[in-house]
Enzyme design. Structure first.
Site, PDB file in Angstrom:
ATOM      1  N   LYS A  96      12.045 -39.417 119.271  1.00  0.00           N
ATOM      2  CA  LYS A  96      10.768 -39.766 118.651  1.00  0.00           C
ATOM      3  C   LYS A  96      10.489 -41.245 118.875  1.00  0.00           C
ATOM      4  O   LYS A  96      11.300 -42.103 118.498  1.00  0.00           O
ATOM      5  CB  LYS A  96      10.801 -39.451 117.153  1.00  0.00           C
ATOM      6  CG  LYS A  96      10.831 -37.968 116.842  1.00  0.00           C
ATOM      7  CD  LYS A  96      10.865 -37.725 115.345  1.00  0.00           C
ATOM      8  CE  LYS A  96      10.754 -36.237 115.042  1.00  0.00           C
ATOM      9  NZ  LYS A  96      11.858 -35.468 115.652  1.00  0.00           N
ATOM     10  N   ASP A 130       9.180 -36.378 121.784  1.00  0.00           N
ATOM     11  CA  ASP A 130       8.636 -35.559 120.713  1.00  0.00           C
ATOM     12  C   ASP A 130       7.371 -36.196 120.152  1.00  0.00           C
ATOM     13  O   ASP A 130       7.242 -37.424 120.127  1.00  0.00           O
ATOM     14  CB  ASP A 130       9.660 -35.399 119.586  1.00  0.00           C
ATOM     15  CG  ASP A 130      10.769 -34.423 119.944  1.00  0.00           C
ATOM     16  OD1 ASP A 130      10.709 -33.828 121.042  1.00  0.00           O
ATOM     17  OD2 ASP A 130      11.692 -34.252 119.133  1.00  0.00           O
ATOM     18  N   ARG A 178       6.703 -28.943 126.086  1.00  0.00           N
ATOM     19  CA  ARG A 178       7.063 -28.038 124.995  1.00  0.00           C
ATOM     20  C   ARG A 178       5.801 -27.793 124.165  1.00  0.00           C
ATOM     21  O   ARG A 178       5.158 -28.748 123.709  1.00  0.00           O
ATOM     22  CB  ARG A 178       8.152 -28.647 124.118  1.00  0.00           C
ATOM     23  CG  ARG A 178       8.554 -27.760 122.943  1.00  0.00           C
ATOM     24  CD  ARG A 178       9.344 -28.535 121.899  1.00  0.00           C
ATOM     25  NE  ARG A 178      10.526 -29.153 122.468  1.00  0.00           N
ATOM     26  CZ  ARG A 178      11.053 -30.292 122.049  1.00  0.00           C
ATOM     27  NH1 ARG A 178      10.475 -30.971 121.075  1.00  0.00           N
ATOM     28  NH2 ARG A 178      12.141 -30.781 122.615  1.00  0.00           N
ATOM     29  N   GLY A 182       2.843 -27.212 115.422  1.00  0.00           N
ATOM     30  CA  GLY A 182       2.625 -28.486 114.743  1.00  0.00           C
ATOM     31  C   GLY A 182       3.162 -28.443 113.334  1.00  0.00           C
ATOM     32  O   GLY A 182       3.028 -27.431 112.646  1.00  0.00           O
ATOM     33  N   THR A 220       9.112 -21.380 119.386  1.00  0.00           N
ATOM     34  CA  THR A 220       8.673 -20.517 118.297  1.00  0.00           C
ATOM     35  C   THR A 220       9.813 -19.621 117.846  1.00  0.00           C
ATOM     36  O   THR A 220      10.703 -19.287 118.633  1.00  0.00           O
ATOM     37  CB  THR A 220       7.475 -19.637 118.724  1.00  0.00           C
ATOM     38  OG1 THR A 220       7.034 -18.859 117.617  1.00  0.00           O
ATOM     39  CG2 THR A 220       7.840 -18.713 119.867  1.00  0.00           C
TER      40      THR A 220
END
Length: 324
Positions: A96, A130, A178, A182, A220
């Protein structure tokens, strides 16, 4: 939506994040993180690799507003890259930008990222940027675009709940992407609020990138989406080497193994460290049903605070109150 807001609020509470570091093992944190240090994490990766599952490793961290913290995070990620290389495991890195100084200084963050990406590039290791909340969205894309001028081992995330997601997907179609739904609380001016709208856009983005993009990571736990993708790639003669399914460490383990056995590329998102609380609460905010995917495992392990995973704030409050 109220439940999502509840979990988002917990994820952003600095007091609870701090308390979770102290009481993590008592809350069953080992069920959602692969280790508290690099050695433990590498062991977890090796176990997943045995089953034909690759990994993306996330050094967990929240609320980084000091350069010293960002530098420490950078050094930790560099150690992860070195460990991946030294152990020859099938893994790459997710990070991140905010953990590496985006909220402190853009250029400082960029240089931290450059050092990480350069090191990974020398070993042929992929680095995924990310995505976080809307305030950090465009700066994160800017970092990706700048560094991609010099490196080809980077990619990012498209969050389906943003109105701009389709535009960002098309712009970055030549990256490994990716695609996720959210996991942050975003205002209605920027993002879809209704679950059905998000789900519809999620599938739409996946299909477009499967047909037009470089490589698609489908993140998912929803078996309905997974089954839809299986049928879609079959109907359009899309090779398995063009995509992978992704799930989180500790979630739907049986399905992870099943998909790998069926011959699909599968990647487990492997978080490690003590800063697990905000990460886990956002997973519940993203899809509250995720709680059902791990709570049985927690009970089976007879951890003494399994209920804490469902109501972490209350448990942490009780634990910390006892110490006063």
């Amino acid at each position: 939506m109220l439940l999502k807001d509840f979990f988002i609020g917990l994820s952003q509470n600095q007091f609870l994040n701090s308390a979770a570091k102290k009481y993590g093992l008592r809350m069953g944190a080992q069920n959602v993180v692969a280790g508290t240090n690099i050695a433990e994490t590498i062991a977890s990766i090796k176990e997943l690799n045995k089953h034909g599952i690759s990994c993306t490793v996330d050094n967990l961290g929240e609320f980084v507003f000091e350069k010293e913290e960002a530098t420490a995070a950078k050094n930790q990620i560099l150690e992860v890259i070195e460990a991946i290389h030294d152990n020859g495991v099938d893994a790459h890195v997710s990070l991140k930008p905010s953990q590496l100084g985006l909220d402190i200084d853009y250029d400082f963050c960029k240089e931290n990222l450059r050092e990480i990406v350069s090191k990974a590039h020398s070993y042929g290791i992929f680095v995924n940027f990310d995505m976080e909340d809307y305030a950090r969205l465009q700066p994160s894309y800017d970092l990706l675009d700048e560094l991609s001028k010099d490196y080809d081992n980077i990619g990012t995330v498209i969050q389906a709940y943003f109105f701009r997601a389709e535009e960002d997907l098309h712009k970055h179609k030549d990256f490994r992407l990716r695609i996720v739904k959210g996991a942050y609380k975003e205002p209605a001016e920027y993002a879809y609020q209704d679950k059905s709208d998000i789900d519809k856009n999620f599938v739409k983005l996946i299909e477009w990138h499967l047909l037009n993009g470089k490589f698609t990571s489908i993140a998912t736990h929803d078996h309905n989406v997974i089954n839809h993708v299986k049928q879609f790639v079959k109907e359009h003669n899309i090779s398995n080497d063009k995509f992978e399914f992704q799930m989180l460490y500790g979630f739907r383990r049986d399905m992870q193994l099943e998909l790998a056995r069926e011959g699909y590329n599968f990647c487990t998102y492997v978080p490690f460290g003590q800063d697990w609380y905000g990460y886990f609460m956002r997973r519940l905010a993203e899809r509250p049903q995720n709680l059902n995917l791990v709570v049985k495992q927690v009970f089976n392990k007879k951890t003494n605070t399994a209920i804490g995973l469902a109501a972490g704030a209350f448990l942490l409050g009780r634990l910390t109150k006892r110490k006063k």
